[in-house]
Design a protein around this motif. Structure first.
Motif: not given
Length: 368
Positions: A128-139
């Motif tokens: 979930l952390n990886g999805v938020v960072v990469e697909f959510g485009r959040i630092d």
């Protein structure tokens, strides 16, 4: 008729101070200087504290007390390989160890099943952390700080702000033996750390997935151009970190034997100090598992010696904060030196090796 002489090839000698002109001394100091510092600290504290420091009890204490920080430092190291930071590992550690004790003490689950579920949950949180960072485009700083805060809220909800204390019968002895038992006269957690470091070293240094992760961390655009799926590999790095954090939570539960909702935050700073300082050892300029172990050893020896000298409690955060600043500075210097050495090597290479390859013949329909 004799053939015309071939044109002479001019080879430039490596410039003094370039990457090719340097001997192996500078590389050895950069790679193994931190290991030498560990030996020096051991010598200094052994001379200053001859009755207490150079003993087997001190060795057992270091190996036992620093096993969880070492595991968490390895967990922090994996996302750093891809150029990301997972600030949720401290919150995840607290949630994982509380969940283990909740499932065993409150829900009555068998401890092996509770441990497996918590480790699998750590994997899910990492994804979930990886999805938020990469697909959510959040630092990654912002994203993992947000998810970590949410995990801390879940921890408080499970414990209702209090502690999970086992009943009079206590925890199963087989569960607590995960942390308290010994093997070959040494604490078992030390062997967990060694096995995990070896696995990560082999994956990152010897397998294609490790090389791809390093490429993603050094130049994501170049990785994307050569066909490496940057998003998928970054998610995999966060997933591995979450899996390791779940395992660290199991060890912490076996060590503490009481569910404390705020204990995980105490491990966040030492974990990042170890991971960042480890990027200056063994493989200077990039995060690596064995370098992280060496960095944790430096921190463990330093903190143990300071404690035996009778230093005040505030010296521990002072030591960690100062070492973090030093680690970030040394890591940046090692990375710049690595890039500069590569640039010198390319500049000082033979001229014929640096000539561009001949252009391919024009294809049908191309402009002449």
């Amino acid at each position: 008729m004799t053939a015309p002489p071939s044109p002479p090839t001019h080879r430039r000698r490596p410039r003094r101070g370039s990457g090719l002109g340097l001997g192996t001394g500078g590389h050895l100091i950069g790679a193994y200087g931190l290991l030498g510092l560990t030996a020096l600290l051991v010598l200094v504290f052994s001379l200053a504290l001859p009755r207490t420091f150079p003993t087997l009890d001190t060795l057992d204490s270091i190996l036992s007390a620093q096993s969880i920080p070492a595991v968490l430092a390895l967990a922090a190291m994996v996302p750093i390989v891809t150029g990301a930071f997972d600030l949720s590992i401290g919150y995840g550690l607290g949630l994982a160890h509380v969940m283990v004790l909740y499932l065993v003490v409150e829900a009555g689950w068998p401890w092996p099943l509770a441990c497996l579920v918590v480790i699998a949950g750590g994997l899910v949180v990492g994804v979930l952390n990886g999805v938020v960072v990469e697909f959510g485009r959040i630092d990654s700083f912002i994203a993992t700080l947000g998810t970590g805060s949410m995990m801390f809220a879940v921890t408080g909800w499970i414990t209702d702000g209090g502690r999970i204390v086992p009943g009079p019968q206590g925890l199963p002895p087989a569960f607590t033996d995960l942390y308290t038992s010994t093997f070959l006269g040494l604490p078992v957690p030390a062997f967990y750390v060694l096995a995990l470091a070896v696995v990560l070293w082999l994956v990152l240094e010897r397998l294609p997935i490790g090389r791809c992760l390093y490429v993603v961390g050094s130049n994501p655009r170049a990785a994307d151009l050569v066909g490496i799926p940057v998003r998928e590999y970054t998610v995999c790095a966060f997933a591995a970190s979450g899996l390791i954090v779940g395992f660290a939570g199991v060890l912490l539960a076996a060590q503490q034997q009481i569910g404390n909702p705020s204990v995980g935050l105490d491990y966040l700073l030492p974990a990042f100090v170890g991971a960042l300082l480890g990027s200056t050892a063994i493989k200077p300029g990039r995060p690596n598992a064995l370098g992280t172990l060496v960095a944790v050893a430096v921190l463990a020896v330093g903190l143990t010696g300071i404690a035996q000298l009778g230093a005040d409690f505030w010296t521990v955060p002072l030591f960690h904060g100062g070492t973090l600043l030093l680690a970030v500075g040394l890591a940046g210097y090692a990375a710049r030196r690595r890039m500069r050495t590569g640039a010198f090597a390319a500049r000082d290479a033979p001229a014929e090796a640096s000539e561009p390859p001949p252009a391919p013949p024009p294809t049908a329909g191309s402009a002449p």
